[in-house]
Write an enzyme that holds these catalytic residues in place. Sequence first.
Site, PDB file in Angstrom:
ATOM      1  N   ARG A  97       0.859  -1.189   0.000  1.00  0.00           N
ATOM      2  CA  ARG A  97       0.000   0.000   0.000  1.00  0.00           C
ATOM      3  C   ARG A  97       0.891   1.234   0.000  1.00  0.00           C
ATOM      4  O   ARG A  97       1.130   1.839   1.048  1.00  0.00           O
ATOM      5  CB  ARG A  97      -0.915  -0.002   1.219  1.00  0.00           C
ATOM      6  CG  ARG A  97      -1.905  -1.142   1.231  1.00  0.00           C
ATOM      7  CD  ARG A  97      -2.795  -1.094   2.462  1.00  0.00           C
ATOM      8  NE  ARG A  97      -4.186  -1.131   2.071  1.00  0.00           N
ATOM      9  CZ  ARG A  97      -5.199  -0.740   2.852  1.00  0.00           C
ATOM     10  NH1 ARG A  97      -4.937  -0.260   4.049  1.00  0.00           N
ATOM     11  NH2 ARG A  97      -6.437  -0.826   2.442  1.00  0.00           N
ATOM     12  N   ASP A 149       2.240   4.935  -0.190  1.00  0.00           N
ATOM     13  CA  ASP A 149       1.659   6.199   0.235  1.00  0.00           C
ATOM     14  C   ASP A 149       1.470   7.153  -0.936  1.00  0.00           C
ATOM     15  O   ASP A 149       2.002   6.940  -2.033  1.00  0.00           O
ATOM     16  CB  ASP A 149       2.559   6.874   1.275  1.00  0.00           C
ATOM     17  CG  ASP A 149       2.521   6.184   2.632  1.00  0.00           C
ATOM     18  OD1 ASP A 149       1.563   5.442   2.899  1.00  0.00           O
ATOM     19  OD2 ASP A 149       3.462   6.399   3.419  1.00  0.00           O
ATOM     20  N   TYR A 165      12.500  -1.886  -2.140  1.00  0.00           N
ATOM     21  CA  TYR A 165      12.263  -0.460  -2.341  1.00  0.00           C
ATOM     22  C   TYR A 165      13.576   0.240  -2.659  1.00  0.00           C
ATOM     23  O   TYR A 165      14.657  -0.221  -2.284  1.00  0.00           O
ATOM     24  CB  TYR A 165      11.668   0.173  -1.079  1.00  0.00           C
ATOM     25  CG  TYR A 165      10.209  -0.101  -0.858  1.00  0.00           C
ATOM     26  CD1 TYR A 165       9.233   0.760  -1.367  1.00  0.00           C
ATOM     27  CD2 TYR A 165       9.786  -1.213  -0.138  1.00  0.00           C
ATOM     28  CE1 TYR A 165       7.886   0.525  -1.154  1.00  0.00           C
ATOM     29  CE2 TYR A 165       8.437  -1.463   0.084  1.00  0.00           C
ATOM     30  CZ  TYR A 165       7.490  -0.591  -0.430  1.00  0.00           C
ATOM     31  OH  TYR A 165       6.158  -0.837  -0.227  1.00  0.00           O
ATOM     32  N   ARG A 193      11.153   5.597   4.181  1.00  0.00           N
ATOM     33  CA  ARG A 193      11.463   7.019   4.102  1.00  0.00           C
ATOM     34  C   ARG A 193      12.189   7.510   5.349  1.00  0.00           C
ATOM     35  O   ARG A 193      13.027   8.421   5.268  1.00  0.00           O
ATOM     36  CB  ARG A 193      10.177   7.805   3.868  1.00  0.00           C
ATOM     37  CG  ARG A 193       9.595   7.600   2.460  1.00  0.00           C
ATOM     38  CD  ARG A 193       8.142   7.990   2.389  1.00  0.00           C
ATOM     39  NE  ARG A 193       7.937   9.378   2.752  1.00  0.00           N
ATOM     40  CZ  ARG A 193       6.738   9.906   2.998  1.00  0.00           C
ATOM     41  NH1 ARG A 193       5.650   9.140   2.946  1.00  0.00           N
ATOM     42  NH2 ARG A 193       6.625  11.174   3.319  1.00  0.00           N
TER      43      ARG A 193
END
Length: 263
Positions: free
Chosen positions: A49, A51, A109, A196
Amino acid sequence: MPIVLVVEYDGTEFHGFARQPGQRTVAGVLTDAVARIEGQNLELFGAGRTDSGVHARGQTVHFESRLPIPPARWRKVLNRSLPRDLQVRSARKEPDGFHARFSATSRVYRYTWLCRAYASPFATRFAYHEPKTLDAERMNEAAQVFLGEHDFRALAKAEAWKGPTCRGILSAGVRRVGPHVRFDVEGTGFMQGMVRMMAGALSEVGLGRWCIEEVRRLLNEPMAARRPPMLPAHGLCLMKVNYAQTGREAAVATNKWTDEEDE
């Protein structure tokens, strides 16, 4: 049998992946496109999911289809109706029981910085502009602290603390490619905002404001450690999702921005 799609998208104009009433989301746009072909409402499931503002090169989704359409045909038909910032890379069938989220063994990622004195109208949509010099070697050394299973609550949004906060990191590394610095991380799972904030901690190391011991303290003393900044979403991209049961990755290793494209 489930139809499995690997999709890529520019997350700039999307309010994240998950459907939200009145908002343009990846799942919403993709579900509507599939439903028009199926002729009925359906539920679409994603592996991650992402952002609002986060991009993907290898997001995996699945849905149950009642139509005898070959997988390759799904890609062609959907891409004709999907917007330019969301496209299907590949489509396939999987056995019953496959789930895009719960069957995944790991996700990869990438966070990207553009390191030079001035920004770029071509690159900064997908990279965080850092005008100061980043020490990529020192950042790579700090990234090794993340390896293994740890409590990552100090590196996630507070709302993620309601559930388990331990996650396993399989690989992590930082390297410089031309004007870019890249942080690649593979894990069995990630909490909201986690990558992040990991990138934020590494950025503090790269700028010389933090020592590596401060990164280690985030994991060893999560409630006492100084929390790092959460870097902007536009520098983050979901590169691929891996599935052990199929014996192959949902998105191949080449599903990335190559060095040549970046330079």
